[in-house]
Design an enzyme around this catalytic site. Structure first.
Site, short mmCIF file in Angstrom:
data_model
loop_
_atom_site.label_atom_id
_atom_site.label_comp_id
_atom_site.label_asym_id
_atom_site.label_seq_id
_atom_site.Cartn_x
_atom_site.Cartn_y
_atom_site.Cartn_z
N MET A 149 -31.34 -84.38 11.35
CA MET A 149 -30.86 -83.95 12.53
C MET A 149 -30.35 -82.27 12.14
SD MET A 149 -29.52 -86.98 14.83
CE MET A 149 -27.95 -87.09 14.27
N HIS B 219 -28.85 -83.83 2.18
CA HIS B 219 -30.20 -83.56 2.64
C HIS B 219 -30.92 -82.84 1.57
CE1 HIS B 219 -27.98 -83.10 6.68
NE2 HIS B 219 -29.01 -84.34 7.00
N GLN C 25 -30.05 -93.37 1.36
CA GLN C 25 -29.41 -94.81 1.36
C GLN C 25 -27.95 -94.74 1.96
OE1 GLN C 25 -29.68 -95.61 -2.79
NE2 GLN C 25 -31.61 -96.72 -2.79
N LYS C 26 -27.52 -93.71 2.20
CA LYS C 26 -26.33 -93.36 2.96
C LYS C 26 -26.38 -94.31 4.29
CE LYS C 26 -22.83 -90.91 5.14
NZ LYS C 26 -23.05 -90.80 6.38
N SER D 73 -21.92 -85.73 4.85
CA SER D 73 -22.32 -85.99 6.19
C SER D 73 -22.24 -84.61 7.12
CB SER D 73 -21.50 -87.23 6.63
OG SER D 73 -21.78 -87.00 8.22
N SER D 74 -23.15 -84.53 7.93
CA SER D 74 -23.08 -83.37 8.98
C SER D 74 -21.65 -83.55 9.87
CB SER D 74 -24.16 -83.22 9.95
OG SER D 74 -25.41 -83.24 9.28
P1 AMP Z 1 -29.06 -86.93 9.44
O1 AMP Z 1 -29.40 -85.43 9.38
O2 AMP Z 1 -27.59 -87.28 9.28
O3 AMP Z 1 -29.97 -87.65 10.55
O4 AMP Z 1 -29.81 -87.50 7.99
C1 AMP Z 1 -31.09 -87.23 7.64
C2 AMP Z 1 -31.42 -88.00 6.43
O5 AMP Z 1 -30.48 -87.58 5.43
C3 AMP Z 1 -31.27 -89.40 6.46
O6 AMP Z 1 -32.43 -89.99 5.90
C4 AMP Z 1 -29.97 -89.61 5.93
O7 AMP Z 1 -29.84 -91.20 5.31
C5 AMP Z 1 -29.83 -88.69 4.76
N1 AMP Z 1 -28.67 -88.29 4.37
C6 AMP Z 1 -27.68 -88.09 5.17
N2 AMP Z 1 -26.30 -87.89 4.49
C7 AMP Z 1 -26.87 -88.38 3.05
C8 AMP Z 1 -25.90 -88.48 1.83
N3 AMP Z 1 -24.77 -88.08 1.86
N4 AMP Z 1 -26.71 -88.84 0.63
C9 AMP Z 1 -28.08 -89.08 0.84
N5 AMP Z 1 -28.82 -88.97 1.80
C10 AMP Z 1 -27.99 -88.68 3.01
#
Ligand code: AMP
Length: 308
Positions: free
Chosen positions: A36, A43, A158-159, A195-196
């Protein structure tokens, strides 16, 4: 590698750029990283794993799309961070070949879709209980992104363990021709999973939020004593930080998110610090039945979302 990635905003641009990726002789695998945006160290770890999986002949494709379908009416769709220029610069540094950054109208040309993916029972518990409709929205957009980009491999963190489990289940149940690769959780030096949404946290909120990974570590440290001891240790730490509003803490089977048996399981939790909702998890290995003294004492059902 620091070539600028190609940027596709429409499905037509994506189709043209995707076709070009198959022109190598022989072409290497296309590896998709759905995100996202507002990219961070978590990421980055996915991108670097994707680069390795793609190999010298393959290509990494990143999608950046804040998917309205997975946000509830009271959630943060409008204020979710959007940092496309920085995201593209990070993608360039990580050797990404193609960024797909569509608008909502491009992804949902007929408006809100009527036909969507049903995540099944594992999509109703824990995150699914606290965010109704969330996993249906996630799986629907992931399926669309897989169709649009046709990767050999897709990478997930895996988060978001329940999301990872449900994506894998969708791949199995719907016979999708893609390999799902998990990547371990990236954490900041203080232990908080990146985290974003962490950018919403004030310094005080962040100090409160740290009780979440601390609780998971405390639980993890008691794994040999069984699930009851794991949950008790995690809840003790959470109780000591009353400013953290806990949605759930539970021990689950990592594949089904149902009750955990002996062996590998996940300690998962979600909580709010200030107005920001955080999720996190850590692996635990549970002893054979009866080996954990605390289990006999509590006797509760294994996967119960034990509310704080
Ligand atoms: P998002 O942009 O938050 O939807 O995340 C996109 C991808 O990045 C998803 O597969 C999440 O699980 C992964 N992701 C987000 N935060 C982390 C993190 N701290 N460690 C590993 N993967 C992450």
């Amino acid at each position: 590698m620091s070539d600028q990635p190609r940027i596709a905003v429409t499905r037509a641009e994506l189709a043209a750029a995707r076709a070009a990726l198959d022109l190598g002789a022989p072409p290497g695998p296309v590896v998709l990283v759905p995100t996202m945006g507002a990219l961070h160290a978590g990421h980055e770890r996915l991108l670097s794993a994707a680069r390795t999986l793609a190999g010298p002949r393959g290509s990494v494709v990143v999608s950046i799309f804040v998917n309205p379908l997975q946000f509830g009416p009271a959630e943060d769709l409008d204020r979710y961070p959007r940092t496309l220029d920085q995201d593209v610069a990070l993608c360039a540094r990580e050797g990404v070949r193609l960024v797909f950054a569509p608008s909502a109208a491009e992804m949902y040309p007929a408006g809100k879709p009527e036909v969507t993916v049903d995540p099944g029972p594992a999509g109703q518990v824990l995150e699914g209980e606290f965010r109704p409709g969330f996993f249906g929205g996630v799986l629907t957009v992931v399926l669309k992104l897989l169709h649009l980009t046709r990767p050999a491999i897709a990478v997930f963190g895996q988060k978001d363990a329940q999301q990872l489990a449900l994506v894998r289940r969708m791949v199995t149940d719907l016979n999708l021709d893609v390999v799902i690769e998990p990547v371990p959780t990236a954490r900041d030096a203080d232990g908080l999973a990146t985290s974003s949404r962490n950018r919403y946290l004030s310094a005080a909120d962040r100090a409160v939020a740290l009780a979440l990974p601390r609780a998971l570590r405390a639980g993890q440290a008691r794994a040999v004593e069984g699930e009851g001891a794991v949950l008790a240790a995690a809840r003790d730490v959470l109780r000591a930080e009353p400013a953290l509003a806990v949605d759930y803490v539970a021990v689950v089977d990592p594949g089904t998110f149902g009750p955990a048996g002996p062996g590998p399981a996940l300690l998962v939790a979600a909580a709010r610090a200030g107005g920001t909702r955080l999720i996190d998890n850590m692996p635990v290995v549970l002893p054979a039945q009866g080996a954990g003294a605390q289990d006999a004492a509590t006797g509760g059902p294994a996967g119960d979302a034990a509310h704080h």
